[in-house]
Design a protein around this motif. Structure first.
Motif, PDB file in Angstrom:
ATOM      1  N   GLY A  62     114.470 -14.490 -74.108  1.00 13.19           N
ATOM      2  CA  GLY A  62     113.148 -15.095 -74.115  1.00 13.19           C
ATOM      3  C   GLY A  62     113.100 -16.582 -74.353  1.00 13.19           C
ATOM      4  N   HIS A  63     114.211 -17.288 -74.138  1.00 11.66           N
ATOM      5  CA  HIS A  63     114.235 -18.728 -74.361  1.00 11.66           C
ATOM      6  C   HIS A  63     113.713 -19.512 -73.158  1.00 11.66           C
ATOM      7  CE1 HIS A  63     117.730 -17.906 -77.408  1.00 11.66           C
ATOM      8  NE2 HIS A  63     116.542 -17.545 -77.870  1.00 11.66           N
ATOM      9  N   ILE A  64     113.868 -18.947 -71.955  1.00 19.34           N
ATOM     10  CA  ILE A  64     113.400 -19.604 -70.738  1.00 19.34           C
ATOM     11  C   ILE A  64     112.664 -18.581 -69.879  1.00 19.34           C
ATOM     12  CG2 ILE A  64     115.266 -21.304 -70.727  1.00 19.34           C
ATOM     13  CD1 ILE A  64     116.655 -19.636 -68.589  1.00 19.34           C
ATOM     14  N   SER A  65     111.940 -19.071 -68.884  1.00 19.86           N
ATOM     15  CA  SER A  65     111.206 -18.183 -67.986  1.00 19.86           C
ATOM     16  C   SER A  65     112.020 -17.919 -66.722  1.00 19.86           C
ATOM     17  CB  SER A  65     109.857 -18.797 -67.616  1.00 19.86           C
ATOM     18  OG  SER A  65     110.051 -19.978 -66.838  1.00 19.86           O
ATOM     19  N   ILE A  66     111.574 -16.950 -65.946  1.00 20.09           N
ATOM     20  CA  ILE A  66     112.246 -16.623 -64.697  1.00 20.09           C
ATOM     21  C   ILE A  66     112.148 -17.767 -63.699  1.00 20.09           C
ATOM     22  CG2 ILE A  66     110.185 -15.586 -63.675  1.00 20.09           C
ATOM     23  CD1 ILE A  66     113.846 -14.366 -63.301  1.00 20.09           C
ATOM     24  N   ALA A  67     111.142 -18.637 -63.862  1.00 21.56           N
ATOM     25  CA  ALA A  67     110.981 -19.774 -62.957  1.00 21.56           C
ATOM     26  C   ALA A  67     112.171 -20.727 -63.036  1.00 21.56           C
ATOM     27  CB  ALA A  67     109.687 -20.521 -63.279  1.00 21.56           C
ATOM     28  N   ALA A  68     112.773 -20.847 -64.222  1.00 17.93           N
ATOM     29  CA  ALA A  68     113.936 -21.727 -64.371  1.00 17.93           C
ATOM     30  C   ALA A  68     115.119 -21.204 -63.566  1.00 17.93           C
ATOM     31  CB  ALA A  68     114.312 -21.847 -65.850  1.00 17.93           C
ATOM     32  N   ILE A  69     115.273 -19.885 -63.499  1.00 15.10           N
ATOM     33  CA  ILE A  69     116.364 -19.294 -62.723  1.00 15.10           C
ATOM     34  C   ILE A  69     116.111 -19.474 -61.234  1.00 15.10           C
ATOM     35  CG2 ILE A  69     117.598 -17.158 -62.210  1.00 15.10           C
ATOM     36  CD1 ILE A  69     116.967 -16.203 -65.013  1.00 15.10           C
ATOM     37  N   TRP A  70     114.887 -19.203 -60.790  1.00 20.56           N
ATOM     38  CA  TRP A  70     114.548 -19.370 -59.391  1.00 20.56           C
ATOM     39  C   TRP A  70     114.717 -20.830 -58.952  1.00 20.56           C
ATOM     40  CZ3 TRP A  70     114.234 -15.912 -55.711  1.00 20.56           C
ATOM     41  CH2 TRP A  70     113.917 -14.594 -56.033  1.00 20.56           C
ATOM     42  N   ALA A  71     114.313 -21.758 -59.798  1.00 20.92           N
ATOM     43  CA  ALA A  71     114.428 -23.178 -59.466  1.00 20.92           C
ATOM     44  C   ALA A  71     115.894 -23.581 -59.307  1.00 20.92           C
ATOM     45  CB  ALA A  71     113.759 -24.034 -60.536  1.00 20.92           C
ATOM     46  N   VAL A 101     121.084 -30.938 -67.906  1.00 21.74           N
ATOM     47  CA  VAL A 101     120.000 -30.611 -68.830  1.00 21.74           C
ATOM     48  C   VAL A 101     120.229 -29.236 -69.454  1.00 21.74           C
ATOM     49  CG1 VAL A 101     117.534 -30.093 -68.987  1.00 21.74           C
ATOM     50  CG2 VAL A 101     118.314 -32.098 -67.719  1.00 21.74           C
ATOM     51  N   LEU A 102     120.633 -28.252 -68.647  1.00 22.66           N
ATOM     52  CA  LEU A 102     120.895 -26.913 -69.169  1.00 22.66           C
ATOM     53  C   LEU A 102     122.064 -26.912 -70.144  1.00 22.66           C
ATOM     54  CD1 LEU A 102     120.415 -24.766 -65.936  1.00 22.66           C
ATOM     55  CD2 LEU A 102     118.890 -24.882 -67.914  1.00 22.66           C
ATOM     56  N   LEU A 144     121.585 -19.324 -68.045  1.00 23.21           N
ATOM     57  CA  LEU A 144     120.287 -18.902 -67.543  1.00 23.21           C
ATOM     58  C   LEU A 144     119.969 -17.437 -67.830  1.00 23.21           C
ATOM     59  CD1 LEU A 144     120.199 -20.800 -64.125  1.00 23.21           C
ATOM     60  CD2 LEU A 144     118.855 -21.281 -66.167  1.00 23.21           C
ATOM     61  N   PHE A 145     120.851 -16.533 -67.436  1.00 24.23           N
ATOM     62  CA  PHE A 145     120.570 -15.113 -67.627  1.00 24.23           C
ATOM     63  C   PHE A 145     120.517 -14.708 -69.098  1.00 24.23           C
ATOM     64  CE2 PHE A 145     122.368 -14.704 -63.181  1.00 24.23           C
ATOM     65  CZ  PHE A 145     121.126 -14.533 -62.596  1.00 24.23           C
ATOM     66  N   PHE A 169     118.388 -24.978 -77.702  1.00 22.11           N
ATOM     67  CA  PHE A 169     118.103 -23.553 -77.796  1.00 22.11           C
ATOM     68  C   PHE A 169     118.730 -22.944 -79.054  1.00 22.11           C
ATOM     69  CE2 PHE A 169     117.973 -23.714 -72.952  1.00 22.11           C
ATOM     70  CZ  PHE A 169     116.591 -23.776 -72.933  1.00 22.11           C
ATOM     71  N   LEU A 170     118.160 -21.840 -79.499  1.00 24.12           N
ATOM     72  CA  LEU A 170     118.724 -21.085 -80.604  1.00 24.12           C
ATOM     73  C   LEU A 170     120.013 -20.401 -80.163  1.00 24.12           C
ATOM     74  CD1 LEU A 170     115.467 -19.404 -81.999  1.00 24.12           C
ATOM     75  CD2 LEU A 170     116.685 -21.392 -82.937  1.00 24.12           C
ATOM     76  N   PRO A 171     120.934 -20.121 -81.089  1.00 29.43           N
ATOM     77  CA  PRO A 171     122.188 -19.437 -80.707  1.00 29.43           C
ATOM     78  C   PRO A 171     121.900 -18.077 -80.079  1.00 29.43           C
ATOM     79  CG  PRO A 171     122.355 -20.363 -82.917  1.00 29.43           C
ATOM     80  CD  PRO A 171     120.917 -20.495 -82.524  1.00 29.43           C
ATOM     81  N   LEU A 172     122.727 -17.715 -79.114  1.00 27.20           N
ATOM     82  CA  LEU A 172     122.595 -16.416 -78.466  1.00 27.20           C
ATOM     83  C   LEU A 172     123.004 -15.304 -79.419  1.00 27.20           C
ATOM     84  CD1 LEU A 172     124.045 -17.259 -74.937  1.00 27.20           C
ATOM     85  CD2 LEU A 172     121.656 -16.810 -75.495  1.00 27.20           C
ATOM     86  N   LYS A 173     122.369 -14.154 -79.274  1.00 26.95           N
ATOM     87  CA  LYS A 173     122.652 -13.026 -80.165  1.00 26.95           C
ATOM     88  C   LYS A 173     123.320 -11.874 -79.425  1.00 26.95           C
ATOM     89  CE  LYS A 173     118.640 -14.171 -83.048  1.00 26.95           C
ATOM     90  NZ  LYS A 173     117.323 -13.714 -83.561  1.00 26.95           N
ATOM     91  N   ALA A 174     122.628 -11.317 -78.469  1.00 27.38           N
ATOM     92  CA  ALA A 174     123.110 -10.102 -77.806  1.00 27.38           C
ATOM     93  C   ALA A 174     123.993 -10.450 -76.616  1.00 27.38           C
ATOM     94  CB  ALA A 174     121.927  -9.243 -77.354  1.00 27.38           C
ATOM     95  N   ILE A 175     125.218 -10.904 -76.886  1.00 22.22           N
ATOM     96  CA  ILE A 175     126.175 -11.179 -75.817  1.00 22.22           C
ATOM     97  C   ILE A 175     127.486 -10.504 -76.152  1.00 22.22           C
ATOM     98  CG2 ILE A 175     125.143 -13.369 -75.122  1.00 22.22           C
ATOM     99  CD1 ILE A 175     127.221 -14.815 -76.755  1.00 22.22           C
ATOM    100  N   ASN A 176     128.254 -10.208 -75.132  1.00 19.25           N
ATOM    101  CA  ASN A 176     129.545  -9.542 -75.283  1.00 19.25           C
ATOM    102  C   ASN A 176     130.646 -10.592 -75.365  1.00 19.25           C
ATOM    103  OD1 ASN A 176     131.718  -7.851 -75.288  1.00 19.25           O
ATOM    104  ND2 ASN A 176     131.396  -7.044 -73.218  1.00 19.25           N
ATOM    105  N   TRP A 177     131.129 -10.851 -76.574  1.00 16.85           N
ATOM    106  CA  TRP A 177     132.147 -11.876 -76.761  1.00 16.85           C
ATOM    107  C   TRP A 177     133.516 -11.457 -76.250  1.00 16.85           C
ATOM    108  CZ3 TRP A 177     130.678 -16.587 -77.690  1.00 16.85           C
ATOM    109  CH2 TRP A 177     129.461 -16.815 -78.342  1.00 16.85           C
ATOM    110  N   ASP A 178     133.653 -10.181 -75.819  1.00 20.04           N
ATOM    111  CA  ASP A 178     134.925  -9.739 -75.254  1.00 20.04           C
ATOM    112  C   ASP A 178     135.076 -10.155 -73.792  1.00 20.04           C
ATOM    113  OD1 ASP A 178     135.658  -8.520 -77.623  1.00 20.04           O
ATOM    114  OD2 ASP A 178     134.709  -6.608 -77.090  1.00 20.04           O
TER     115      ASP A 178
END
Length: 265
Positions: free
Chosen positions: A43-52, A151-152, A36-37, A160-169
Protein backbone atom coordinates in the motif's frame (compact mmCIF):
# COMPACT_ATOMS: atom_id res chain seq x y z
CA UNK A 1 10.28 5.80 -44.70
CA UNK A 2 7.26 4.07 -43.22
CA UNK A 3 7.78 0.68 -41.63
CA UNK A 4 10.50 -0.63 -43.97
CA UNK A 5 13.44 -2.14 -42.12
CA UNK A 6 16.98 -0.83 -42.54
CA UNK A 7 19.95 -2.69 -41.03
CA UNK A 8 23.57 -1.55 -40.85
CA UNK A 9 26.18 -4.31 -40.79
CA UNK A 10 28.47 -3.01 -38.04
CA UNK A 11 29.52 -5.29 -35.13
CA UNK A 12 30.55 -2.27 -33.05
CA UNK A 13 27.11 -0.77 -33.53
CA UNK A 14 25.45 -4.06 -32.60
CA UNK A 15 27.41 -4.06 -29.33
CA UNK A 16 26.28 -0.50 -28.56
CA UNK A 17 22.63 -1.32 -29.27
CA UNK A 18 22.99 -4.47 -27.17
CA UNK A 19 24.35 -2.43 -24.25
CA UNK A 20 21.40 -0.01 -24.39
CA UNK A 21 18.94 -2.91 -24.65
CA UNK A 22 20.60 -4.64 -21.68
CA UNK A 23 20.22 -1.52 -19.50
CA UNK A 24 16.57 -1.26 -20.51
CA UNK A 25 15.92 -4.96 -19.84
CA UNK A 26 17.78 -4.90 -16.50
CA UNK A 27 15.72 -2.03 -15.10
CA UNK A 28 12.46 -3.30 -16.59
CA UNK A 29 12.94 -6.66 -14.86
CA UNK A 30 14.42 -5.75 -11.48
CA UNK A 31 12.92 -2.36 -10.60
CA UNK A 32 9.29 -3.60 -10.67
CA UNK A 33 10.16 -6.82 -8.79
CA UNK A 34 12.25 -5.08 -6.14
CA UNK A 35 10.29 -1.85 -5.70
CA UNK A 36 7.02 -1.44 -7.56
CA UNK A 37 5.23 -4.72 -6.90
CA UNK A 38 6.26 -5.09 -3.21
CA UNK A 39 5.44 -1.44 -2.52
CA UNK A 40 2.05 -1.81 -4.22
CA UNK A 41 1.21 -4.92 -2.19
CA UNK A 42 1.97 -3.08 1.05
CA UNK A 43 0.00 0.00 0.00
CA UNK A 44 2.90 2.42 -0.41
CA UNK A 45 2.15 3.26 -4.06
CA UNK A 46 -0.83 3.04 -6.40
CA UNK A 47 -1.29 0.86 -9.46
CA UNK A 48 -0.89 4.00 -11.59
CA UNK A 49 2.82 4.11 -10.71
CA UNK A 50 3.28 0.60 -12.11
CA UNK A 51 1.34 1.35 -15.28
CA UNK A 52 3.30 4.57 -15.80
CA UNK A 53 6.63 2.73 -15.48
CA UNK A 54 5.72 -0.02 -17.91
CA UNK A 55 4.16 2.40 -20.40
CA UNK A 56 7.30 4.54 -20.40
CA UNK A 57 9.42 1.40 -20.72
CA UNK A 58 7.42 0.18 -23.73
CA UNK A 59 7.64 3.54 -25.48
CA UNK A 60 11.38 3.62 -24.78
CA UNK A 61 12.16 0.21 -26.30
CA UNK A 62 9.83 0.75 -29.28
CA UNK A 63 11.63 4.02 -30.02
CA UNK A 64 14.98 2.22 -29.76
CA UNK A 65 13.99 -0.61 -32.09
CA UNK A 66 12.37 1.68 -34.65
CA UNK A 67 15.21 4.24 -34.62
CA UNK A 68 17.69 1.39 -35.12
CA UNK A 69 15.84 -0.25 -38.01
CA UNK A 70 14.18 2.72 -39.75
CA UNK A 71 15.50 4.06 -43.03
CA UNK A 72 17.14 7.38 -42.10
CA UNK A 73 16.61 8.79 -45.60
CA UNK A 74 18.97 6.79 -47.80
CA UNK A 75 19.10 8.16 -51.33
CA UNK A 76 18.09 5.88 -54.18
CA UNK A 77 20.69 4.82 -56.75
CA UNK A 78 18.87 6.74 -59.47
CA UNK A 79 17.03 9.54 -57.69
CA UNK A 80 14.34 11.46 -59.53
CA UNK A 81 15.11 15.15 -59.36
CA UNK A 82 12.06 17.43 -59.70
CA UNK A 83 12.54 20.13 -62.30
CA UNK A 84 11.66 22.83 -59.77
CA UNK A 85 14.39 21.65 -57.35
CA UNK A 86 17.32 20.95 -59.68
CA UNK A 87 19.26 23.92 -58.32
CA UNK A 88 18.90 22.44 -54.81
CA UNK A 89 20.83 19.29 -55.69
CA UNK A 90 24.57 18.73 -55.79
CA UNK A 91 27.07 16.00 -56.65
CA UNK A 92 28.55 13.90 -53.84
CA UNK A 93 32.33 13.72 -54.23
CA UNK A 94 32.46 10.32 -52.51
CA UNK A 95 29.80 8.21 -54.22
CA UNK A 96 29.41 10.41 -57.35
CA UNK A 97 25.63 10.58 -56.96
CA UNK A 98 23.33 13.55 -57.09
CA UNK A 99 21.85 14.42 -53.71
CA UNK A 100 19.77 17.23 -52.20
CA UNK A 101 21.66 19.97 -50.45
CA UNK A 102 22.12 19.42 -46.70
CA UNK A 103 22.54 15.70 -47.38
CA UNK A 104 25.72 14.00 -46.20
CA UNK A 105 27.69 10.89 -47.11
CA UNK A 106 28.08 8.52 -44.16
CA UNK A 107 31.41 6.73 -44.41
CA UNK A 108 30.30 4.05 -41.94
CA UNK A 109 27.09 3.19 -43.81
CA UNK A 110 28.53 3.86 -47.27
CA UNK A 111 25.73 5.99 -48.71
CA UNK A 112 24.26 9.47 -48.64
CA UNK A 113 21.45 10.37 -46.24
CA UNK A 114 18.98 13.22 -46.68
CA UNK A 115 19.44 15.94 -44.07
CA UNK A 116 21.76 13.71 -42.07
CA UNK A 117 22.29 14.87 -38.49
CA UNK A 118 24.94 12.33 -37.44
CA UNK A 119 25.71 8.62 -37.32
CA UNK A 120 24.82 7.28 -33.89
CA UNK A 121 26.59 4.04 -32.84
CA UNK A 122 24.10 3.61 -29.97
CA UNK A 123 21.33 2.88 -32.46
CA UNK A 124 23.70 1.51 -35.13
CA UNK A 125 22.12 3.80 -37.68
CA UNK A 126 22.33 7.26 -39.15
CA UNK A 127 20.02 9.96 -37.83
CA UNK A 128 18.50 11.56 -40.88
CA UNK A 129 15.36 13.10 -42.26
CA UNK A 130 13.16 10.00 -41.96
CA UNK A 131 14.15 8.75 -38.49
CA UNK A 132 15.20 11.93 -36.65
CA UNK A 133 11.81 12.03 -34.94
CA UNK A 134 12.32 8.49 -33.62
CA UNK A 135 15.75 9.42 -32.29
CA UNK A 136 14.22 12.38 -30.43
CA UNK A 137 11.58 10.10 -28.95
CA UNK A 138 14.30 7.67 -27.87
CA UNK A 139 16.19 10.46 -26.08
CA UNK A 140 13.01 11.72 -24.44
CA UNK A 141 11.69 8.38 -23.20
CA UNK A 142 15.14 7.16 -22.12
CA UNK A 143 15.71 10.15 -19.87
CA UNK A 144 12.12 9.88 -18.63
CA UNK A 145 12.54 6.20 -17.78
CA UNK A 146 15.99 6.63 -16.21
CA UNK A 147 14.77 9.63 -14.19
CA UNK A 148 11.75 7.66 -12.97
CA UNK A 149 14.06 4.78 -12.02
CA UNK A 150 16.31 7.10 -10.01
CA UNK A 151 13.29 8.52 -8.15
CA UNK A 152 12.09 5.00 -7.28
CA UNK A 153 15.56 3.93 -6.12
CA UNK A 154 15.83 7.01 -3.91
CA UNK A 155 12.34 6.67 -2.43
CA UNK A 156 12.86 2.96 -1.79
CA UNK A 157 15.72 3.66 0.63
CA UNK A 158 15.08 7.14 1.99
CA UNK A 159 11.33 7.76 1.85
CA UNK A 160 9.21 4.60 1.94
CA UNK A 161 8.79 2.48 5.06
CA UNK A 162 10.79 -0.79 5.19
CA UNK A 163 9.18 -3.73 3.43
CA UNK A 164 7.64 -6.40 5.64
CA UNK A 165 6.10 -9.30 3.76
CA UNK A 166 8.94 -10.30 1.42
CA UNK A 167 10.77 -13.57 0.92
CA UNK A 168 14.40 -12.94 1.83
CA UNK A 169 15.34 -16.39 0.50
CA UNK A 170 14.79 -15.21 -3.06
CA UNK A 171 17.92 -14.25 -5.00
CA UNK A 172 16.78 -10.75 -5.91
CA UNK A 173 15.99 -9.82 -2.30
CA UNK A 174 19.19 -11.35 -0.91
CA UNK A 175 21.16 -9.17 -3.34
CA UNK A 176 18.77 -6.24 -3.28
CA UNK A 177 21.36 -3.63 -2.34
CA UNK A 178 23.81 -4.64 -5.09
CA UNK A 179 21.09 -4.87 -7.76
CA UNK A 180 19.66 -1.45 -6.94
CA UNK A 181 23.11 0.13 -6.79
CA UNK A 182 23.73 -1.12 -10.32
CA UNK A 183 20.34 0.25 -11.34
CA UNK A 184 21.13 3.62 -9.78
CA UNK A 185 24.53 3.82 -11.48
CA UNK A 186 23.06 3.01 -14.89
CA UNK A 187 20.24 5.47 -14.27
CA UNK A 188 22.65 8.31 -13.49
CA UNK A 189 24.76 7.60 -16.58
CA UNK A 190 21.75 7.33 -18.90
CA UNK A 191 19.91 10.31 -17.46
CA UNK A 192 22.94 12.61 -17.61
CA UNK A 193 23.96 11.51 -21.09
CA UNK A 194 20.47 11.68 -22.55
CA UNK A 195 19.69 15.08 -21.05
CA UNK A 196 22.80 16.53 -22.69
CA UNK A 197 22.07 14.84 -26.03
CA UNK A 198 18.39 15.79 -25.98
CA UNK A 199 19.23 19.44 -25.27
CA UNK A 200 21.67 19.49 -28.18
CA UNK A 201 19.08 17.97 -30.50
CA UNK A 202 16.36 20.41 -29.44
CA UNK A 203 18.64 23.40 -30.00
CA UNK A 204 19.55 22.04 -33.43
CA UNK A 205 15.89 21.79 -34.41
CA UNK A 206 15.12 25.28 -33.10
CA UNK A 207 17.95 26.74 -35.19
CA UNK A 208 17.23 24.41 -38.13
CA UNK A 209 20.82 23.16 -38.03
CA UNK A 210 22.16 19.61 -38.09
CA UNK A 211 25.01 18.36 -35.91
CA UNK A 212 27.23 17.91 -38.97
CA UNK A 213 26.61 21.50 -40.04
CA UNK A 214 27.54 22.76 -36.59
CA UNK A 215 30.76 20.74 -36.55
CA UNK A 216 31.69 21.87 -40.06
CA UNK A 217 31.15 25.57 -39.19
CA UNK A 218 29.51 26.02 -42.57
CA UNK A 219 26.02 26.91 -41.45
CA UNK A 220 26.10 30.69 -41.03
CA UNK A 221 23.22 31.00 -43.46
CA UNK A 222 21.35 27.99 -42.07
CA UNK A 223 21.77 28.72 -38.37
CA UNK A 224 19.65 31.87 -38.55
CA UNK A 225 16.24 30.57 -37.62
CA UNK A 226 13.64 31.86 -40.07
CA UNK A 227 10.78 29.57 -39.09
CA UNK A 228 8.67 29.40 -35.94
CA UNK A 229 9.54 26.52 -33.65
CA UNK A 230 6.23 24.81 -34.42
CA UNK A 231 7.19 24.64 -38.10
CA UNK A 232 10.66 23.20 -37.53
CA UNK A 233 9.37 20.55 -35.14
CA UNK A 234 6.46 19.72 -37.44
CA UNK A 235 8.87 19.12 -40.31
CA UNK A 236 10.98 16.77 -38.19
CA UNK A 237 8.00 14.79 -36.83
CA UNK A 238 6.03 14.88 -40.07
CA UNK A 239 2.84 16.25 -38.53
CA UNK A 240 1.48 19.42 -36.99
CA UNK A 241 -0.51 17.44 -34.38
CA UNK A 242 1.68 17.87 -31.32
CA UNK A 243 0.18 14.87 -29.50
CA UNK A 244 1.50 12.64 -32.30
CA UNK A 245 5.06 13.84 -31.67
CA UNK A 246 5.12 11.47 -28.67
CA UNK A 247 3.74 8.36 -30.42
CA UNK A 248 6.39 5.96 -31.81
CA UNK A 249 3.90 3.50 -33.37
CA UNK A 250 2.78 5.66 -36.30
CA UNK A 251 4.08 6.17 -39.82
CA UNK A 252 5.81 9.44 -40.59
CA UNK A 253 4.62 11.43 -43.59
CA UNK A 254 6.69 14.43 -44.74
CA UNK A 255 4.96 17.78 -44.73
CA UNK A 256 4.14 19.44 -48.02
CA UNK A 257 6.36 22.40 -47.16
CA UNK A 258 9.92 21.55 -48.14
CA UNK A 259 12.58 22.02 -45.49
CA UNK A 260 14.78 23.67 -48.14
CA UNK A 261 12.42 26.61 -48.45
CA UNK A 262 13.68 28.63 -45.48
CA UNK A 263 17.28 28.43 -46.66
CA UNK A 264 16.74 29.31 -50.28
CA UNK A 265 14.25 32.16 -50.28
Amino acid sequence: MGLSLHFVVDPQGWCCVGAIFFIWLYNTLFVPKLILFPRFEEGHISIAAIWAYYLTSIFCVISLLRASTADPGKLQDTPKIPLTEQELWELCNKCNMMRPKRSHHCSRCGHCVRRMDHHCPWINNCVGEDNHWLFLQLCFYTQLLSGYTLVLDFCHYYYFLPLKAINWDMFIFRHELALLRISTFMGIVMFGGMCSLFYTQIMGILTDTTTIEKMANCCDEISRARKPWQQTFSEVFGTRWKILWFIPFRRRQPLRVSYYFANHV
